[in-house]
Design a protein around this motif. Structure first.
Motif, mmCIF file in Angstrom:
data_model
loop_
_atom_site.group_PDB
_atom_site.id
_atom_site.type_symbol
_atom_site.label_atom_id
_atom_site.label_comp_id
_atom_site.label_asym_id
_atom_site.label_seq_id
_atom_site.Cartn_x
_atom_site.Cartn_y
_atom_site.Cartn_z
ATOM 1 N N PHE A 131 1.986 9.553 -6.120
ATOM 2 C CA PHE A 131 2.229 10.834 -5.447
ATOM 3 C C PHE A 131 1.700 12.026 -6.247
ATOM 4 C CE2 PHE A 131 5.076 14.527 -4.828
ATOM 5 C CZ PHE A 131 4.761 14.815 -3.516
ATOM 6 N N THR A 151 1.689 11.194 2.887
ATOM 7 C CA THR A 151 0.241 11.140 2.633
ATOM 8 C C THR A 151 -0.521 11.975 3.669
ATOM 9 O OG1 THR A 151 0.070 9.100 3.942
ATOM 10 C CG2 THR A 151 0.378 8.864 1.565
ATOM 11 N N ASP A 189 0.836 -1.209 0.000
ATOM 12 C CA ASP A 189 0.000 0.000 0.000
ATOM 13 C C ASP A 189 0.872 1.260 0.000
ATOM 14 O OD1 ASP A 189 -2.261 -1.554 0.030
ATOM 15 O OD2 ASP A 189 -2.600 -1.369 2.185
ATOM 16 N N PRO A 229 6.604 7.375 4.200
ATOM 17 C CA PRO A 229 5.168 7.311 3.873
ATOM 18 C C PRO A 229 4.321 8.375 4.569
ATOM 19 C CG PRO A 229 5.776 5.533 5.369
ATOM 20 C CD PRO A 229 7.059 6.183 4.943
ATOM 21 N N HIS A 252 8.373 12.398 0.438
ATOM 22 C CA HIS A 252 8.217 11.459 -0.678
ATOM 23 C C HIS A 252 9.574 11.103 -1.265
ATOM 24 C CE1 HIS A 252 7.592 10.573 -5.044
ATOM 25 N NE2 HIS A 252 6.693 9.750 -4.541
ATOM 26 N N THR A 299 -3.038 15.230 3.035
ATOM 27 C CA THR A 299 -4.386 15.264 3.603
ATOM 28 C C THR A 299 -4.608 16.550 4.376
ATOM 29 O OG1 THR A 299 -4.464 12.850 3.784
ATOM 30 C CG2 THR A 299 -5.984 14.095 5.171
ATOM 31 N N ALA A 341 1.026 4.144 -2.895
ATOM 32 C CA ALA A 341 0.845 5.567 -2.598
ATOM 33 C C ALA A 341 2.045 6.371 -3.100
ATOM 34 C CB ALA A 341 0.665 5.761 -1.093
ATOM 35 N N HIS A 342 3.232 5.812 -2.941
ATOM 36 C CA HIS A 342 4.447 6.506 -3.408
ATOM 37 C C HIS A 342 4.407 6.702 -4.915
ATOM 38 C CE1 HIS A 342 8.796 7.180 -4.101
ATOM 39 N NE2 HIS A 342 8.758 7.689 -2.858
ATOM 40 N N MET A 381 -2.013 12.287 -6.351
ATOM 41 C CA MET A 381 -2.574 12.730 -5.078
ATOM 42 C C MET A 381 -2.335 14.231 -4.878
ATOM 43 S SD MET A 381 -1.192 9.531 -2.767
ATOM 44 C CE MET A 381 -1.795 10.196 -1.226
#
Length: 316
Positions: A224, A272, A216, A269, A264, A276, A220-221, A227
């Protein structure tokens, strides 16, 4: 007479050694007939006694067939024959019922054993399949993804994201496989309740969660920029709005995005969480802008109303 027949005949002669062919219980019963008095008596065998057909049940129960025959004017021989036939019939029926119940019980027990064994096989095979999938697919994906991070992000070379504990995961899975391949493991009726099986299952769950978490984080990386882009667009809109009322929130959001870029690049991690929080600031800035726009619109409506009223009053 009663004593000699009931005890002497059974205990002192071979008569008492007669056995029932099915149950192999002592089966030498005695039926006594006093022809002159037209009276009957009966000494049941062990096979009959154990099924409620012994002498304790003679008077008022087993003697009814004989009494009924005598009252109907039938011969004494018929009375004897009917009584013996009735008692033997009940005995065989009782034995047959017991045998049927025993067969059913054995069949049910065998079915339960087969089902329990099938359930153990299913649980073992299921765990084996998940272990194999994790070893042959997920660990390889984790290693490949981490290698990509190490090759393309120099600052992340020493990060956990670039260095997954693959050998540790592999060791745990190999240990589980070795246990599941133990000879005759499926024959252990207490297997699924055993501490060892539970421990192996828990070891797998723990390891699988670690691998899934790592995958996961890699996903997400990789995502990037996807996001980051929509949050940055919202911050830009807040920053450039003519009211300038969302500038403070936008500037704080930019700082968080810059921190996210650093994390990043380092393979951390936590980036993230920064994105947010920046998104929350962007939305906060837009709420302020929306509130301001609504307030300005209402002011403009009031000014327009006042102007129309003055024009009407003055007749302009």
């Amino acid at each position: 007479v009663y004593y000699a027949l009931g005890h002497g005949l059974s205990n002192q002669t071979n008569f008492g050694s007669q056995l029932h062919p099915k149950t192999h219980e002592p089966h030498g019963a005695i039926f006594v007939l006093f022809r002159k008095e037209r009276k009957f008596n009966y000494f049941g065998s062990d096979a009959q006694d154990r099924r409620g057909l012994g002498e304790s049940k003679w008077f008022g129960s087993l003697d009814r067939e004989a009494i009924r025959a005598m009252r109907n004017g039938r011969r004494v021989g018929d009375a004897v024959k009917n009584t013996v036939k009735m008692i033997n019939g009940r005995l065989e029926s009782s034995i047959a019922t017991a045998e049927k119940r025993e067969r059913q019980a054995k069949a049910a027990a065998n079915l339960a054993i087969k089902r329990a064994r099938a359930h153990r096989i299913q649980r073992i095979d299921s765990l084996k399949a998940r272990v194999d999938e994790t070893r042959n697919s997920l660990i390889q994906r984790a290693v490949a993804g981490s290698s990509f991070v190490k090759q393309n992000f120099p600052e992340a070379v020493n990060s956990k994201l670039a260095n997954p504990p693959a050998s540790q995961w592999q060791g745990v899975l190999d240990s589980i496989t070795k246990y599941l391949d133990t000879p005759k493991l499926i024959d252990d009726t207490n297997l699924l309740k055993s501490k060892q099986f539970s421990q192996q299952n828990n070891n797998f769950i723990k390891t699988r969660k670690q691998i899934d978490s790592h995958l996961d984080a890699l996903a997400a990386h990789r995502a990037f920029e996807e996001m980051l882009a929509p949050v940055e667009t919202r911050l830009d809109a807040a920053m450039t709005h003519p009211s300038r009322i969302g500038v403070d929130a936008a500037e704080q959001g930019y700082d968080l995005l810059n921190l996210a870029r650093q994390e990043h690049a380092q393979g951390n991690p936590s980036f993230t969480g920064q994105i947010t929080r920046a998104e929350t600031l962007a939305e906060s800035g837009h709420r302020l802008i929306d509130t301001h726009v609504i307030a300005e619109r209402k002011k403009a409506q009031r000014r327009a109303l006042i102007q129309r009223t003055v024009t009407w009053v003055l007749g302009i």
